[in-house]
Design an enzyme around this catalytic site. Structure first.
Site, PDB file in Angstrom:
ATOM      1  N   HIS A 166     -10.772  -3.041  18.738  1.00  0.00           N
ATOM      2  CA  HIS A 166     -10.269  -2.069  20.516  1.00  0.00           C
ATOM      3  C   HIS A 166      -9.219  -1.132  18.771  1.00  0.00           C
ATOM      4  O   HIS A 166      -9.241  -1.393  17.498  1.00  0.00           O
ATOM      5  CB  HIS A 166      -8.930  -2.722  20.280  1.00  0.00           C
TER       6      HIS A 166
ATOM      7  N   HIS B  76      -6.792   3.630  14.838  1.00  0.00           N
ATOM      8  CA  HIS B  76      -7.562   2.960  13.854  1.00  0.00           C
ATOM      9  C   HIS B  76      -8.615   1.949  14.651  1.00  0.00           C
ATOM     10  O   HIS B  76      -7.386   1.316  15.454  1.00  0.00           O
ATOM     11  CB  HIS B  76      -7.349   2.059  12.479  1.00  0.00           C
TER      12      HIS B  76
HETATM   13  P1  2AM Z   1      -3.127  -5.065  16.812  1.00  0.00           P
HETATM   14  O1  2AM Z   1      -3.360  -3.169  16.652  1.00  0.00           O
HETATM   15  O2  2AM Z   1      -4.153  -4.937  17.767  1.00  0.00           O
HETATM   16  O3  2AM Z   1      -2.161  -5.355  16.842  1.00  0.00           O
HETATM   17  C1  2AM Z   1      -2.735  -3.456  11.740  1.00  0.00           C
HETATM   18  O4  2AM Z   1      -1.961  -4.013  12.121  1.00  0.00           O
HETATM   19  C2  2AM Z   1      -3.921  -3.746  11.939  1.00  0.00           C
HETATM   20  O5  2AM Z   1      -3.934  -5.404  11.791  1.00  0.00           O
HETATM   21  C3  2AM Z   1      -3.695  -3.709  13.690  1.00  0.00           C
HETATM   22  O6  2AM Z   1      -4.954  -3.202  13.989  1.00  0.00           O
HETATM   23  C4  2AM Z   1      -3.202  -4.411  14.415  1.00  0.00           C
HETATM   24  O7  2AM Z   1      -3.822  -5.340  15.709  1.00  0.00           O
HETATM   25  C5  2AM Z   1      -4.056  -6.135  13.164  1.00  0.00           C
HETATM   26  N1  2AM Z   1      -3.505  -7.024  12.861  1.00  0.00           N
HETATM   27  C6  2AM Z   1      -2.146  -7.675  12.700  1.00  0.00           C
HETATM   28  N2  2AM Z   1      -1.056  -8.620  13.137  1.00  0.00           N
HETATM   29  C7  2AM Z   1      -3.136  -9.728  12.625  1.00  0.00           C
HETATM   30  C8  2AM Z   1      -3.158 -10.474  13.566  1.00  0.00           C
HETATM   31  N3  2AM Z   1      -2.380 -11.623  13.317  1.00  0.00           N
HETATM   32  N4  2AM Z   1      -4.321 -11.305  14.091  1.00  0.00           N
HETATM   33  C9  2AM Z   1      -5.295  -9.501  13.812  1.00  0.00           C
HETATM   34  N5  2AM Z   1      -5.017  -8.633  13.944  1.00  0.00           N
HETATM   35  C10 2AM Z   1      -4.022  -8.485  13.584  1.00  0.00           C
END
Ligand code: 2AM
Length: 175
Positions: A124, A42
């Site tokens: 991303h 996603h």
């Molecule tokens: P990531 O894929 O770059 O880890 C569910 O966890 C989603 O939320 C993931 O897409 C994750 O990004 C994002 N996510 C988790 N922790 C986060 C944070 N502290 N700040 C921004 N995005 C976050």
């Protein structure tokens, strides 16, 4: 009070998820990192963190009022962030609609006490996690396109050693 770990996201159509998984298998060694499950691929628009019911409802009401046209997303870029250990797919040129939508959702989240990362938003799709070693990225030339016609609120559940995302609500992108 019970809370849920929530985030706003663009869901990827299942056929695209399958194509990305195939491309990943063809282009990354098994030891490069932990692959994100196809159904979990996603693009996060705004991360909310642990949210109580009241905040969730307020943010859902605001999301329902968003009027923005659909936009086309071109996934034609890839990168590696060694520190969080993430290999990702993104866009060389993020569409304006995507940036506007994320910026609005992030501002609404911040106003409701959901701390937003100080880092600039970098749209991303995470492909691999725990990718902390040096990685050779596939050569440029890959390109997938999708129409973003809706966005979603998703919850993240962790049980029996696995993360699963569930869609809580969806809203259309229409002006
Ligand atoms: P990531 O894929 O770059 O880890 C569910 O966890 C989603 O939320 C993931 O897409 C994750 O990004 C994002 N996510 C988790 N922790 C986060 C944070 N502290 N700040 C921004 N995005 C976050």
């Amino acid at each position: 009070m019970t809370t849920q770990r929530l985030f706003f996201a663009l869901e990827l159509p299942a056929p695209l998820q399958q194509q990305l998984v195939q491309w990943r298998a063809d282009n990354f060694a098994a030891e490069a990192g932990t692959p994100v499950a196809a159904a979990n691929l996603h693009l996060t628009l705004a991360f909310l963190g642990e949210v109580n019911r009241e905040t969730q409802e307020s943010l859902q009401q605001l999301a329902a009022r968003i009027t923005q046209p659909a936009f086309t997303l071109d996934l034609d870029d890839a990168g590696h962030w060694p520190r969080p250990g993430v290999v990702w797919l993104g866009c060389r040129r993020a569409p304006r609609g995507l940036l506007q939508l994320a910026s609005l959702l992030r501002a609404q989240a911040a106003r409701h006490g959901c701390a937003q990362s100080a880092q600039p938003f970098h749209p991303h799709v995470t492909l691999l996690r725990h990718a902390t070693q040096r990685i050779v990225l596939p050569p440029r030339g890959f390109h997938w396109q999708m129409e973003a016609t809706r966005f979603a609120l998703c919850s993240s559940l962790f049980s029996r050693g696995r993360t699963r995302y569930k869609t809580v609500a969806r809203w259309p992108l229409t002006s």
